[in-house]
Enzyme design. Sequence first.
Site, PDB file in Angstrom:
ATOM      1  N   TRP A   1       3.238 -13.160  12.131  1.00  0.00           N
ATOM      2  CA  TRP A   1       4.573 -13.346  11.559  1.00  0.00           C
ATOM      3  C   TRP A   1       5.259 -11.992  11.423  1.00  0.00           C
ATOM      4  O   TRP A   1       4.621 -10.964  11.296  1.00  0.00           O
ATOM      5  CB  TRP A   1       4.546 -14.125  10.249  1.00  0.00           C
ATOM      6  CG  TRP A   1       3.876 -13.549   9.032  1.00  0.00           C
ATOM      7  CD1 TRP A   1       2.613 -13.820   8.589  1.00  0.00           C
ATOM      8  CD2 TRP A   1       4.462 -12.681   8.033  1.00  0.00           C
ATOM      9  NE1 TRP A   1       2.367 -13.153   7.407  1.00  0.00           N
ATOM     10  CE2 TRP A   1       3.483 -12.465   7.035  1.00  0.00           C
ATOM     11  CE3 TRP A   1       5.716 -12.087   7.885  1.00  0.00           C
ATOM     12  CZ2 TRP A   1       3.714 -11.660   5.919  1.00  0.00           C
ATOM     13  CZ3 TRP A   1       5.945 -11.283   6.769  1.00  0.00           C
ATOM     14  CH2 TRP A   1       4.947 -11.080   5.803  1.00  0.00           C
ATOM     15  N   SER A   2       6.583 -12.023  11.520  1.00  0.00           N
ATOM     16  CA  SER A   2       7.422 -10.822  11.505  1.00  0.00           C
ATOM     17  C   SER A   2       7.005  -9.801  12.556  1.00  0.00           C
ATOM     18  O   SER A   2       6.803  -8.619  12.244  1.00  0.00           O
ATOM     19  CB  SER A   2       7.430 -10.183  10.114  1.00  0.00           C
ATOM     20  OG  SER A   2       8.587  -9.398   9.924  1.00  0.00           O
ATOM     21  N   PRO A   3       6.861 -10.213  13.824  1.00  0.00           N
ATOM     22  CA  PRO A   3       6.473  -9.267  14.873  1.00  0.00           C
ATOM     23  C   PRO A   3       7.535  -8.209  15.154  1.00  0.00           C
ATOM     24  O   PRO A   3       7.241  -7.213  15.813  1.00  0.00           O
ATOM     25  CB  PRO A   3       6.266 -10.178  16.094  1.00  0.00           C
ATOM     26  CG  PRO A   3       7.152 -11.348  15.851  1.00  0.00           C
ATOM     27  CD  PRO A   3       7.079 -11.574  14.368  1.00  0.00           C
ATOM     28  N   LEU A   4       8.735  -8.405  14.633  1.00  0.00           N
ATOM     29  CA  LEU A   4       9.813  -7.425  14.806  1.00  0.00           C
ATOM     30  C   LEU A   4       9.948  -6.530  13.575  1.00  0.00           C
ATOM     31  O   LEU A   4      10.989  -5.899  13.367  1.00  0.00           O
ATOM     32  CB  LEU A   4      11.139  -8.125  15.100  1.00  0.00           C
ATOM     33  CG  LEU A   4      11.152  -8.974  16.383  1.00  0.00           C
ATOM     34  CD1 LEU A   4      12.493  -9.680  16.528  1.00  0.00           C
ATOM     35  CD2 LEU A   4      10.867  -8.111  17.603  1.00  0.00           C
TER      36      LEU A   4
ATOM     37  N   SER B   1      -3.612 -18.139   6.002  1.00  0.00           N
ATOM     38  CA  SER B   1      -2.474 -17.229   6.114  1.00  0.00           C
ATOM     39  C   SER B   1      -2.597 -16.172   5.031  1.00  0.00           C
ATOM     40  O   SER B   1      -2.924 -16.477   3.877  1.00  0.00           O
ATOM     41  CB  SER B   1      -1.160 -18.004   5.945  1.00  0.00           C
ATOM     42  OG  SER B   1      -0.043 -17.147   6.073  1.00  0.00           O
TER      43      SER B   1
ATOM     44  N   THR C   1      11.227 -20.481  10.288  1.00  0.00           N
ATOM     45  CA  THR C   1      12.322 -21.162   9.586  1.00  0.00           C
ATOM     46  C   THR C   1      12.394 -20.759   8.111  1.00  0.00           C
ATOM     47  O   THR C   1      12.884 -21.520   7.283  1.00  0.00           O
ATOM     48  CB  THR C   1      12.144 -22.681   9.683  1.00  0.00           C
ATOM     49  OG1 THR C   1      10.933 -23.060   9.003  1.00  0.00           O
ATOM     50  CG2 THR C   1      12.062 -23.140  11.137  1.00  0.00           C
TER      51      THR C   1
ATOM     52  N   ASP D   1       7.282 -22.978  12.620  1.00  0.00           N
ATOM     53  CA  ASP D   1       6.557 -22.561  11.419  1.00  0.00           C
ATOM     54  C   ASP D   1       7.424 -22.676  10.179  1.00  0.00           C
ATOM     55  O   ASP D   1       8.570 -22.223  10.152  1.00  0.00           O
ATOM     56  CB  ASP D   1       6.095 -21.104  11.576  1.00  0.00           C
ATOM     57  CG  ASP D   1       5.350 -20.619  10.350  1.00  0.00           C
ATOM     58  OD1 ASP D   1       4.217 -21.087  10.127  1.00  0.00           O
ATOM     59  OD2 ASP D   1       5.901 -19.791   9.606  1.00  0.00           O
TER      60      ASP D   1
ATOM     61  N   TYR E   1       9.358 -22.210   1.227  1.00  0.00           N
ATOM     62  CA  TYR E   1      10.537 -21.640   1.868  1.00  0.00           C
ATOM     63  C   TYR E   1      11.774 -22.409   1.385  1.00  0.00           C
ATOM     64  O   TYR E   1      11.952 -23.587   1.686  1.00  0.00           O
ATOM     65  CB  TYR E   1      10.444 -21.733   3.390  1.00  0.00           C
ATOM     66  CG  TYR E   1       9.403 -20.837   4.026  1.00  0.00           C
ATOM     67  CD1 TYR E   1       8.727 -19.871   3.282  1.00  0.00           C
ATOM     68  CD2 TYR E   1       9.089 -20.965   5.376  1.00  0.00           C
ATOM     69  CE1 TYR E   1       7.781 -19.054   3.871  1.00  0.00           C
ATOM     70  CE2 TYR E   1       8.136 -20.140   5.970  1.00  0.00           C
ATOM     71  CZ  TYR E   1       7.485 -19.195   5.222  1.00  0.00           C
ATOM     72  OH  TYR E   1       6.533 -18.387   5.796  1.00  0.00           O
TER      73      TYR E   1
ATOM     74  N   GLN F   1      -2.679 -16.792  10.147  1.00  0.00           N
ATOM     75  CA  GLN F   1      -1.304 -16.299  10.253  1.00  0.00           C
ATOM     76  C   GLN F   1      -1.140 -15.081   9.348  1.00  0.00           C
ATOM     77  O   GLN F   1      -1.334 -15.161   8.135  1.00  0.00           O
ATOM     78  CB  GLN F   1      -0.288 -17.378   9.871  1.00  0.00           C
ATOM     79  CG  GLN F   1       1.140 -16.909  10.083  1.00  0.00           C
ATOM     80  CD  GLN F   1       2.171 -18.009   9.972  1.00  0.00           C
ATOM     81  OE1 GLN F   1       3.358 -17.725   9.879  1.00  0.00           O
ATOM     82  NE2 GLN F   1       1.742 -19.263   9.982  1.00  0.00           N
TER      83      GLN F   1
END
Length: 319
Positions: A202-205, A147, A15, A45, A50, A174
């Site tokens: 995080w950001s697996p793409l 993280s 998010t 998450d 953020y 993380q």
Amino acid sequence: MGLSGLEVSRLGLGTMTWGTGSDFDTEDAAAQLATFTEAGGTLVDTADVYGQGASEAVLGELLNKVVPRSDLHIATKSGVVAQGQRRRNTSRGHLLSALDASLARMGTDYVDLWQLHVNDPDTPMEETLATLDLAVTSGRARYVGLSNHTGWQTGRAVAWQRAWPGRAPIVAAQVEYSLVQRGIEREVLPACLAMDVGIIAWSPLGRGVLTGKYRFGRPSDSRASSPQWGRFVSSYLDDRSAGIVEAVATAAEGLGVSPLDVALAWVRDQPGVTCAVVGARNAAQLRGAVLADAVFLPPEIRLALADVSAPDLGYPESH
């Protein structure tokens, strides 16, 4: 999640962009949350920085309206300071104030996973980790994690918490992990595997690059073209990443799926990975990521992708 009794979904909902940008729509965030939970997702998450708290506030607005609080595992982070000279602060005073503020924004009495967003060299580790203990014993957090920590920082924190009965164990780490960012395989991943700490990727793409959307340019509505997120994406718009993206696209074509499916499945099934966190611009985009959870990569394709994206290793990792 690691050695804990906490069970979460294999895909998590990111998010980071909620509550920010002129194109943000709370109704679409609600649709994302509904889509995610209807598909069996549980881990959401967020972090206190953020949108300077906006992400948590939006999530709080949606809790119990879209989905019961008890159906979610909420993971948030503290330790980054958005403004001021000190950009990292994991002192007891700052962390407890930040956690209380997070709980207030989300309208909940506890978070399922509270993570140290960064390592703070200006605060003694003992003070920081004792604060995690207090968060758990006071009921503010059910579990705690790290993280964006290095391998030695992770190993040191995990070992310290296990050294004495009653301390809150570190159950998760993380970190960014994808086919274009495999740096954690040098030290962080081996440390987590050795100490049974669950990896949240995080950001697996690859910050969106591995979906193939940038193969032939930068779409005007993409993050790479956004003044706010352009720098976040541009580091993976290089020749090395382009070669990896083409390999992913070739694998996807052969399997009859999308590049997103291939990239996400590769990270999701890596040893040590408990959950891969995916963020989406809208609910329609999220549906594609949710469907990817059913994709299986044959071993030969996994190995081929691992070869083409292998990180550089040297002394002492390669010895």
